[in-house]
Design an enzyme around this catalytic site. Structure first.
Site, PDB file in Angstrom:
ATOM      1  N   SER A 185       2.375   3.646  -7.430  1.00 47.84           N
ATOM      2  CA  SER A 185       2.023   2.284  -7.818  1.00 47.84           C
ATOM      3  C   SER A 185       2.810   1.323  -6.947  1.00 47.84           C
ATOM      4  CB  SER A 185       2.399   2.068  -9.285  1.00 47.84           C
ATOM      5  OG  SER A 185       2.422   0.682  -9.575  1.00 47.84           O
TER       6      SER A 185
ATOM      7  N   GLY B  51      -1.778   6.389  -2.591  1.00 46.77           N
ATOM      8  CA  GLY B  51      -2.900   6.236  -3.536  1.00 46.77           C
ATOM      9  C   GLY B  51      -3.989   5.358  -2.925  1.00 46.77           C
ATOM     10  N   HIS B  52      -3.570   4.231  -2.352  1.00 48.48           N
ATOM     11  CA  HIS B  52      -4.536   3.338  -1.694  1.00 48.48           C
ATOM     12  C   HIS B  52      -5.177   4.040  -0.493  1.00 48.48           C
ATOM     13  CE1 HIS B  52      -1.663   0.198  -3.422  1.00 48.48           C
ATOM     14  NE2 HIS B  52      -2.813  -0.153  -3.938  1.00 48.48           N
TER      15      HIS B  52
ATOM     16  N   GLY C 276      -9.389   3.532  -7.991  1.00 50.77           N
ATOM     17  CA  GLY C 276      -8.565   4.648  -8.447  1.00 50.77           C
ATOM     18  C   GLY C 276      -8.662   4.847  -9.955  1.00 50.77           C
TER      19      GLY C 276
ATOM     20  N   LYS D 209      -6.297   5.756 -11.607  1.00 48.01           N
ATOM     21  CA  LYS D 209      -5.009   5.282 -12.122  1.00 48.01           C
ATOM     22  C   LYS D 209      -5.224   4.107 -13.072  1.00 48.01           C
ATOM     23  CE  LYS D 209      -0.586   3.683 -11.621  1.00 48.01           C
ATOM     24  NZ  LYS D 209      -0.779   2.263 -11.679  1.00 48.01           N
ATOM     25  N   ASP D 210      -6.164   3.215 -12.702  1.00 49.58           N
ATOM     26  CA  ASP D 210      -6.496   2.076 -13.563  1.00 49.58           C
ATOM     27  C   ASP D 210      -7.803   2.403 -14.275  1.00 49.58           C
ATOM     28  OD1 ASP D 210      -4.418  -0.091 -12.627  1.00 49.58           O
ATOM     29  OD2 ASP D 210      -5.124   0.912 -10.820  1.00 49.58           O
TER      30      ASP D 210
ATOM     31  N   GLN E 215      -9.708  -0.417 -15.945  1.00 51.07           N
ATOM     32  CA  GLN E 215     -10.265  -1.318 -14.931  1.00 51.07           C
ATOM     33  C   GLN E 215     -11.573  -0.751 -14.363  1.00 51.07           C
ATOM     34  OE1 GLN E 215      -7.906  -3.450 -11.802  1.00 51.07           O
ATOM     35  NE2 GLN E 215      -8.560  -1.729 -10.565  1.00 51.07           N
TER      36      GLN E 215
ATOM     37  N   LEU F 283       0.815  -1.224   0.000  1.00 49.38           N
ATOM     38  CA  LEU F 283       0.000   0.000   0.000  1.00 49.38           C
ATOM     39  C   LEU F 283       0.843   1.266   0.000  1.00 49.38           C
ATOM     40  CD1 LEU F 283      -2.776  -1.023   2.566  1.00 49.38           C
ATOM     41  CD2 LEU F 283      -2.734  -1.353   0.080  1.00 49.38           C
TER      42      LEU F 283
END
Ligand code: AMP
Length: 295
Positions: A200, A36-37, A162, A164-165, A168, A33
């Site tokens: 990441s 971001g998480h 997120g 970020k993906d 997804q 983690l």
């Protein structure tokens, strides 16, 4: 924070919260983690009574066994970070708790397992054929498989992912819609290092120098954001290729400007209401992805 490893124990706990009328927010992760998480945990805390975070390095979404073996696992530090962030439950099951041997065997034979959709046909169509879907065959099937299992176990009102993906997120939204799951999907902004590199778990595998070299990835994307109103798609693609090639350690896998809804590559910006620039770059054996919303 309570740490739980079995599905039954988690279900029992969550049922008692539900019986007290508490809402459940869920943050699925693969661990290692970072901030971001933690931003997802914070968002979940602000919108739910009880926050569940799962840490599970999902074997069915890896098409590269070496990537799976090398994926960083830092559960004790993760647990401390989650506790400090005010997470209520950490769910960290073993593989055998999540998958039967038959399910894993299908993956080993590189056969898609659609049984997770419980007989309902889930088809991501062209959403899964581009970018990560094209580069990592079977990846999104594995993601949808594990997230659908986790959603059925946790039954959250809201789940936090997120941007970020980006692809997804589109796949999960599509899955929830196709399976009529009563779960609200909340998208959270990308958290970056001071040099712009998107945080990441895979950054853990980079040296200090490589982290600096990898900052060229987001710099290129932000240049595209600055210039898309005065340059065309071809010019911007050439610009990004050039920026990445200037750093010898970086190898461009793809760069596409896509429609933010359909994820299909654009040849002109007039084709879309909203567009996002998406990139995948290799640095040594580590593969990094990033994206920036253009408009
Ligand atoms: P992962 O552990 O990589 O599977 O990621 C778990 C969740 O954290 C996913 O919803 C990711 O999109 C999200 N996430 C990963 N990195 C970031 C970041 N830098 N900023 C915001 N969310 C992120």
């Amino acid at each position: 924070m309570i740490r739980i490893n079995t599905v039954q124990h988690l279900k029992n706990h969550l049922n008692s919260f539900r019986n007290q009328g508490k809402s459940i927010g869920f943050v699925p992760t693969m661990g290692a983690l970072h901030q971001g998480h933690i931003s997802l945990i914070n968002a979940a805390k602000s919108e739910s009574d009880v926050v569940v975070c799962s840490i599970f390095v999902n074997p069915t979404q890896f098409n590269d066994l070496n990537d799976l073996a090398k994926y960083p696992r830092t559960i004790d530090v993760d647990s401390q970070l989650l506790e400090a962030a005010g997470c209520d439950i950490l769910f960290s099951p073993e593989v055998a708790e999540m998958y039967s041997e038959a399910e894993l065997e299908l993956k080993r034979q590189k056969k898609e397992d659609k049984s997770w959709s419980e007989g309902k046909a889930v088809d991501f169509g062209s959403l899964a054929m581009v970018m990560e879907g094209a580069q990592r065959p079977g990846h999104f099937n594995g993601v949808a498989q594990v997230v659908s299992k986790l959603f059925r176990i946790v039954v959250p009102q809201k789940a936090f992912f997120g941007q970020k993906d980006f692809q997804q997120l589109a796949i999960i939204r599509s899955m929830v819609k196709q399976l009529d799951m009563p779960i609200e999907i909340i998208a959270c902004p990308i958290v970056r290092e001071a040099n712009g590199l998107a945080m990441s778990s895979r950054n853990e595998r980079l040296t200090k120098d490589e982290r600096e070299q990898a900052s060229a990835i987001s710099r290129a994307l932000f240049k595209v954001k600055d210039l898309y109103s005065i340059k065309n798609v071809e010019q911007l693609k050439a610009l990004v290729e050039n920026e990445i090639n200037l750093v010898p350690q970086l190898e461009l896998e793809y760069f596409d400007m896509v429609d933010a809804q359909t994820l299909q590559p654009l040849t002109s910006f007039s084709q879309a209401k909203s567009a996002v620039a998406c990139i995948a770059v290799k640095i040594g054996h580590v593969r990094l992805i990033d994206n920036v919303l253009l408009f």
